[in-house]
Write an enzyme that holds these catalytic residues in place. Structure first.
Site, PDB file in Angstrom:
ATOM      1  N   SER A  92       0.837  -1.172   0.060  1.00  0.00           N
ATOM      2  CA  SER A  92       0.193   0.014  -0.043  1.00  0.00           C
ATOM      3  C   SER A  92       0.901   1.424   0.074  1.00  0.00           C
ATOM      4  O   SER A  92       0.205   2.298  -0.510  1.00  0.00           O
ATOM      5  CB  SER A  92      -0.990   0.021   0.974  1.00  0.00           C
ATOM      6  OG  SER A  92      -0.459  -0.032   2.321  1.00  0.00           O
ATOM      7  N   HIS A 132       1.107   4.276   6.719  1.00  0.00           N
ATOM      8  CA  HIS A 132       0.633   5.126   5.744  1.00  0.00           C
ATOM      9  C   HIS A 132       1.060   6.487   5.729  1.00  0.00           C
ATOM     10  O   HIS A 132       1.505   7.090   7.028  1.00  0.00           O
ATOM     11  CB  HIS A 132      -0.947   5.040   6.084  1.00  0.00           C
ATOM     12  CG  HIS A 132      -1.433   4.075   4.987  1.00  0.00           C
ATOM     13  ND1 HIS A 132      -2.796   3.455   5.066  1.00  0.00           N
ATOM     14  CD2 HIS A 132      -0.668   2.872   4.450  1.00  0.00           C
ATOM     15  CE1 HIS A 132      -2.974   2.487   4.284  1.00  0.00           C
ATOM     16  NE2 HIS A 132      -1.831   1.767   4.094  1.00  0.00           N
ATOM     17  N   ASP A 176      -7.983   6.200   4.384  1.00  0.00           N
ATOM     18  CA  ASP A 176      -8.088   5.115   5.576  1.00  0.00           C
ATOM     19  C   ASP A 176      -9.205   5.080   6.420  1.00  0.00           C
ATOM     20  O   ASP A 176      -9.300   4.257   7.405  1.00  0.00           O
ATOM     21  CB  ASP A 176      -6.907   4.985   6.295  1.00  0.00           C
ATOM     22  CG  ASP A 176      -5.527   4.735   5.536  1.00  0.00           C
ATOM     23  OD1 ASP A 176      -5.523   4.402   4.471  1.00  0.00           O
ATOM     24  OD2 ASP A 176      -4.431   4.828   6.142  1.00  0.00           O
TER      25      ASP A 176
END
Length: 188
Positions: A55, A95, A132
């Site tokens: 990701s 992230h 997210d």
């Protein structure tokens, strides 16, 4: 198969085997102390993590080893790469911060530190199309208590050993068993 090793253990005697076990336990204890020391030094529960998914490509690839810190006196900024953990989830997520929202301290609160302000974060994987929010499991924003740390450096592909041991538990047990056997049979 292990007949020679068993003969060696019998020949060494109980005292020597106990000494080898004590040496093995001290190596394990030293490793745990180093891990906890790194955690205290970096102010994070997990100073080193492995990227488990794609990701964050092209910034980080699966198997990259990340080094984290969680500075008490710094706010997170848009663009920072963070590792966060949602309550109830087992695996931390790597992230990038997409948005930050800072709230002034409540009336009467002493603002000696910039962290007195509440900060809310929204994150997104570089290789993902949406933010997210779905990963937050009912939360609208991340708070600082959810953040494990901020990425400060990485080693590419070094974490594949960890991924292989998680994907193939037999490999993990074989390696641990082999190390334990070597510790017992070693003659020094």
């Amino acid at each position: 198969m292990f007949a020679d090793e068993l003969k060696t253990l019998r020949r060494l005697g109980v005292r020597h085997v106990l000494l080898q076990i004590l040496n093995f336990v001290s190596v394990l204890a030293s490793g745990l102390m180093i891990w906890k020391g790194l955690g205290l030094l970096t102010n994070t529960e997990s100073p080193i993590v492995v990227v488990l998914s794609g990701s964050m490509e092209p910034a980080f690839y699966r198997g990259d080893l990340l080094f984290l810190t969680n500075p008490r006196d710094q706010r997170y900024q848009t663009g920072d790469i963070t590792v966060y953990k949602i309550p109830g989830a087992d695996i931390p997520i790597v992230h990038r911060v997409l948005e930050t929202h800072d709230f002034p301290p409540k009336k009467g609160a002493v603002s000696a530190s910039p962290l007195v302000q509440k900060q809310l974060l929204l994150t997104k994987g570089d290789n993902n199309h949406i933010d997210d929010l779905e990963l937050y499991q009912g939360l609208e924003w991340l708070e600082r208590k959810h953040i494990v740390g901020k990425v400060r450096g990485f080693l590419p592909y070094v974490g594949y050993v960890t991924i292989a041991m998680n994907d193939f538990p037999q490999l993990k047990y074989a390696l641990l068993g082999g190390l334990g056997l070597l510790a017992l049979v070693q003659r020094e």
